[in-house]
Design a protein around this motif. Structure first.
Motif, mmCIF file in Angstrom:
data_model
loop_
_atom_site.group_PDB
_atom_site.id
_atom_site.type_symbol
_atom_site.label_atom_id
_atom_site.label_comp_id
_atom_site.label_asym_id
_atom_site.label_seq_id
_atom_site.Cartn_x
_atom_site.Cartn_y
_atom_site.Cartn_z
ATOM 1 N N ASP A 232 0.824 -1.207 0.000
ATOM 2 C CA ASP A 232 0.000 0.000 0.000
ATOM 3 C C ASP A 232 0.859 1.258 0.000
ATOM 4 O OD1 ASP A 232 -3.073 0.266 0.254
ATOM 5 O OD2 ASP A 232 -2.329 1.904 1.485
ATOM 6 N N ALA A 233 1.982 1.202 0.699
ATOM 7 C CA ALA A 233 2.874 2.363 0.751
ATOM 8 C C ALA A 233 3.488 2.649 -0.615
ATOM 9 C CB ALA A 233 3.978 2.129 1.780
ATOM 10 N N GLN A 234 3.664 1.607 -1.448
ATOM 11 C CA GLN A 234 4.245 1.779 -2.778
ATOM 12 C C GLN A 234 3.216 2.192 -3.820
ATOM 13 O OE1 GLN A 234 7.599 1.446 -2.789
ATOM 14 N NE2 GLN A 234 7.353 0.932 -0.624
ATOM 15 N N SER A 235 1.948 2.031 -3.492
ATOM 16 C CA SER A 235 0.886 2.279 -4.463
ATOM 17 C C SER A 235 0.633 3.776 -4.655
ATOM 18 C CB SER A 235 -0.409 1.594 -4.020
ATOM 19 O OG SER A 235 -1.485 1.948 -4.866
ATOM 20 N N GLN A 236 0.247 4.149 -5.878
ATOM 21 C CA GLN A 236 -0.117 5.530 -6.175
ATOM 22 C C GLN A 236 -1.496 5.877 -5.608
ATOM 23 O OE1 GLN A 236 1.934 7.818 -7.719
ATOM 24 N NE2 GLN A 236 3.457 6.193 -7.516
ATOM 25 N N ILE A 237 -2.299 4.847 -5.323
ATOM 26 C CA ILE A 237 -3.635 5.046 -4.771
ATOM 27 C C ILE A 237 -3.630 4.570 -3.324
ATOM 28 C CG2 ILE A 237 -6.078 4.476 -4.981
ATOM 29 C CD1 ILE A 237 -5.611 3.910 -7.921
ATOM 30 N N PRO A 238 -3.641 5.460 -2.360
ATOM 31 C CA PRO A 238 -3.615 5.037 -0.949
ATOM 32 C C PRO A 238 -4.837 4.206 -0.597
ATOM 33 C CG PRO A 238 -4.137 7.376 -1.134
ATOM 34 C CD PRO A 238 -3.728 6.930 -2.497
ATOM 35 N N GLY A 239 -4.590 3.081 0.048
ATOM 36 C CA GLY A 239 -5.684 2.197 0.428
ATOM 37 C C GLY A 239 -5.987 1.125 -0.587
ATOM 38 N N LEU A 240 -5.262 1.100 -1.699
ATOM 39 C CA LEU A 240 -5.552 0.134 -2.762
ATOM 40 C C LEU A 240 -5.456 -1.302 -2.268
ATOM 41 C CD1 LEU A 240 -6.149 -0.316 -5.789
ATOM 42 C CD2 LEU A 240 -3.671 -0.374 -6.169
ATOM 43 N N TYR A 241 -4.511 -1.585 -1.380
ATOM 44 C CA TYR A 241 -4.328 -2.938 -0.863
ATOM 45 C C TYR A 241 -4.929 -3.113 0.531
ATOM 46 C CZ TYR A 241 -1.081 -3.485 -4.732
ATOM 47 O OH TYR A 241 -0.530 -3.545 -5.990
ATOM 48 N N LEU A 242 -4.851 -2.074 1.347
ATOM 49 C CA LEU A 242 -5.367 -2.183 2.708
ATOM 50 C C LEU A 242 -6.891 -2.130 2.757
ATOM 51 C CD1 LEU A 242 -2.894 -0.016 4.825
ATOM 52 C CD2 LEU A 242 -3.228 -2.491 4.943
ATOM 53 N N MET A 243 -7.500 -1.353 1.857
ATOM 54 C CA MET A 243 -8.942 -1.156 1.907
ATOM 55 C C MET A 243 -9.713 -2.464 1.709
ATOM 56 S SD MET A 243 -11.001 1.345 2.529
ATOM 57 C CE MET A 243 -12.730 1.761 2.368
ATOM 58 N N PRO A 244 -9.384 -3.303 0.710
ATOM 59 C CA PRO A 244 -10.109 -4.577 0.576
ATOM 60 C C PRO A 244 -9.966 -5.470 1.805
ATOM 61 C CG PRO A 244 -8.916 -4.080 -1.444
ATOM 62 C CD PRO A 244 -8.456 -3.092 -0.422
ATOM 63 N N PHE A 245 -8.767 -5.522 2.371
ATOM 64 C CA PHE A 245 -8.533 -6.316 3.580
ATOM 65 C C PHE A 245 -9.379 -5.786 4.736
ATOM 66 C CE2 PHE A 245 -6.149 -6.760 7.593
ATOM 67 C CZ PHE A 245 -6.078 -8.144 7.678
ATOM 68 N N PHE A 246 -9.418 -4.459 4.865
ATOM 69 C CA PHE A 246 -10.191 -3.832 5.922
ATOM 70 C C PHE A 246 -11.682 -4.111 5.756
ATOM 71 C CE2 PHE A 246 -11.770 0.347 7.865
ATOM 72 C CZ PHE A 246 -11.762 -0.178 9.147
ATOM 73 N N LEU A 247 -12.174 -4.036 4.530
ATOM 74 C CA LEU A 247 -13.603 -4.260 4.279
ATOM 75 C C LEU A 247 -14.004 -5.712 4.575
ATOM 76 C CD1 LEU A 247 -14.220 -2.172 1.018
ATOM 77 C CD2 LEU A 247 -14.885 -1.612 3.373
ATOM 78 N N VAL A 248 -13.110 -6.651 4.292
ATOM 79 C CA VAL A 248 -13.398 -8.050 4.641
ATOM 80 C C VAL A 248 -13.531 -8.186 6.158
ATOM 81 C CG1 VAL A 248 -12.449 -10.395 4.684
ATOM 82 C CG2 VAL A 248 -12.339 -9.054 2.588
ATOM 83 N N CYS A 249 -12.595 -7.574 6.891
ATOM 84 C CA CYS A 249 -12.665 -7.605 8.359
ATOM 85 C C CYS A 249 -13.945 -6.936 8.850
ATOM 86 C CB CYS A 249 -11.447 -6.896 8.959
ATOM 87 S SG CYS A 249 -9.871 -7.732 8.657
ATOM 88 N N VAL A 250 -14.314 -5.827 8.226
ATOM 89 C CA VAL A 250 -15.528 -5.102 8.613
ATOM 90 C C VAL A 250 -16.760 -5.969 8.398
ATOM 91 C CG1 VAL A 250 -17.051 -3.192 7.911
ATOM 92 C CG2 VAL A 250 -14.627 -2.775 8.341
ATOM 93 N N GLY A 251 -16.758 -6.760 7.330
ATOM 94 C CA GLY A 251 -17.881 -7.661 7.095
ATOM 95 C C GLY A 251 -18.064 -8.641 8.248
ATOM 96 N N PHE A 252 -16.966 -9.199 8.740
ATOM 97 C CA PHE A 252 -17.038 -10.117 9.877
ATOM 98 C C PHE A 252 -17.458 -9.367 11.150
ATOM 99 C CE2 PHE A 252 -14.259 -12.785 7.206
ATOM 100 C CZ PHE A 252 -14.872 -14.016 7.391
ATOM 101 N N ILE A 253 -16.957 -8.130 11.320
ATOM 102 C CA ILE A 253 -17.334 -7.351 12.504
ATOM 103 C C ILE A 253 -18.829 -7.072 12.500
ATOM 104 C CG2 ILE A 253 -17.038 -5.147 13.685
ATOM 105 C CD1 ILE A 253 -14.152 -5.105 12.621
ATOM 106 N N CYS A 254 -19.377 -6.725 11.331
ATOM 107 C CA CYS A 254 -20.824 -6.489 11.221
ATOM 108 C C CYS A 254 -21.601 -7.735 11.635
ATOM 109 C CB CYS A 254 -21.191 -6.106 9.791
ATOM 110 S SG CYS A 254 -20.749 -4.425 9.324
ATOM 111 N N LYS A 255 -21.147 -8.883 11.173
ATOM 112 C CA LYS A 255 -21.816 -10.143 11.520
ATOM 113 C C LYS A 255 -21.802 -10.371 13.026
ATOM 114 C CE LYS A 255 -21.849 -15.067 10.291
ATOM 115 N NZ LYS A 255 -22.082 -15.545 11.657
#
Length: 299
Positions: A23-46
């Motif tokens: 993510d630190a190397q990416s031109q778009i911040p959150g490109l790699y962390l955001m999908p991982f975070f959203l998966v975790c958020v899905g489990f948290i919602c459950k």
């Protein structure tokens, strides 16, 4: 317990470090962390929905998922679109205007979540009784997860990978320190009715470890890895103490929810830790504090 924490925790840390590097190397911040975070958020919602169900609240699941994901994705888009990462100091006029635009989008997203919750309850209304409490449960769920989670997104985009890592390192150092010191030296119960396992000694140990984590991340890890200038001792102490305290409150906030519905853990998806909410509880509550400290250059 310790066996599972090591067996599960080490791979999670390795995956997170790898994603942070990408993510630190990416031109778009959150490109790699955001999908991982959203998966975790899905489990948290459950898990939050299951806790609410155990307490007699039955909000529509779809509205909670939609409200939470909608708010986070729109927050990420707004922060990226308005170049929140270019903010160096909120005390400047440009900084305030840019931050305000990103925050307005987040508020719009939260308002949209409330509207979604209302529509969900309207669609299934059959008779009086229980609808308002279920609506309140839905709003609570996506506010607790979505709104607090948005600060983690804003922290990453506005102040870089170092900012989000500093939040994770400080809170998790605090969690680990509280657990270790509490197990070894804990004698005096801190809030026995709310969380019987937590002790005063553990809390002090956790805050000490959190301050150490702040110093380690700001003055050792980041200068070595990315060449960042070491921070002042006062800034390091304030960041570690306040973020560590917020992490403790986040842990107690989840304990309040679990004790109210007679649950020990939020879930069983992560052996040794409980559920995803058991991992993220301190991060969610500490994120707004960390963002404020970075935004006003306390750190």
């Amino acid at each position: 317990m310790l066996y599972w924490r090591l067996l599960i925790g080490v791979p999670i840390i390795m995956i997170l470090v790898f994603l942070c590097f990408l993510d630190a190397q990416s031109q778009i911040p959150g490109l790699y962390l955001m999908p991982f975070f959203l998966v975790c958020v899905g489990f948290i919602c459950k898990e939050v929905l299951e806790l609410l169900n155990a307490g007699g609240l039955k909000p529509r699941r779809l509205t909670v998922y939609l409200g939470t994901f909608w708010s986070m994705i729109l927050c990420w888009f707004a922060c990226y679109h308005y170049s929140l990462g270019n903010i160096q100091n909120l005390s400047t006029e440009t900084g305030w205007k840019t931050a305000a635009l990103a925050c307005v989008y987040t508020l719009v997203a939260m308002a949209g979540g409330v509207l979604i919750a209302f529509i969900g309850e309207m669609a299934r209304f059959k008779s009086p009784g229980g609808n308002i409490i279920n609506l309140a449960g839905a709003v609570f769920a996506f506010t607790y997860i979505g709104m607090l989670g948005c600060f983690m997104i804003m922290l990453r985009i506005a102040y870089g990978i170092e900012a989000i890592l500093s939040l994770i390192i400080v809170t998790k150092f605090g969690d680990s320190g509280a657990y270790a010191v509490g197990r070894l030296l804990g004698r005096h119960k801190m809030v026995p009715g709310l969380s019987p396992g937590k002790t005063v000694e553990g809390a002090i140990g956790g805050l000490t470890f959190a301050i150490f984590g702040s110093w380690f991340s700001m003055n050792v890890f980041f200068p070595f890895c990315v060449g960042q200038e070491p921070r002042t001792l006062a800034g390091v102490l304030i960041f570690g103490l306040l973020v560590g305290l917020a992490g403790v409150l986040g842990d107690l906030a989840e304990s309040l929810i679990k004790r109210d519905v007679n649950r020990k853990d939020s879930g069983h998806f992560v052996p040794g830790f409980g559920g995803f909410l058991d991992i993220f509880d301190s991060l969610l509550m500490a994120a707004p504090v960390a963002f404020g400290l970075w935004a006003f250059h306390i750190i």
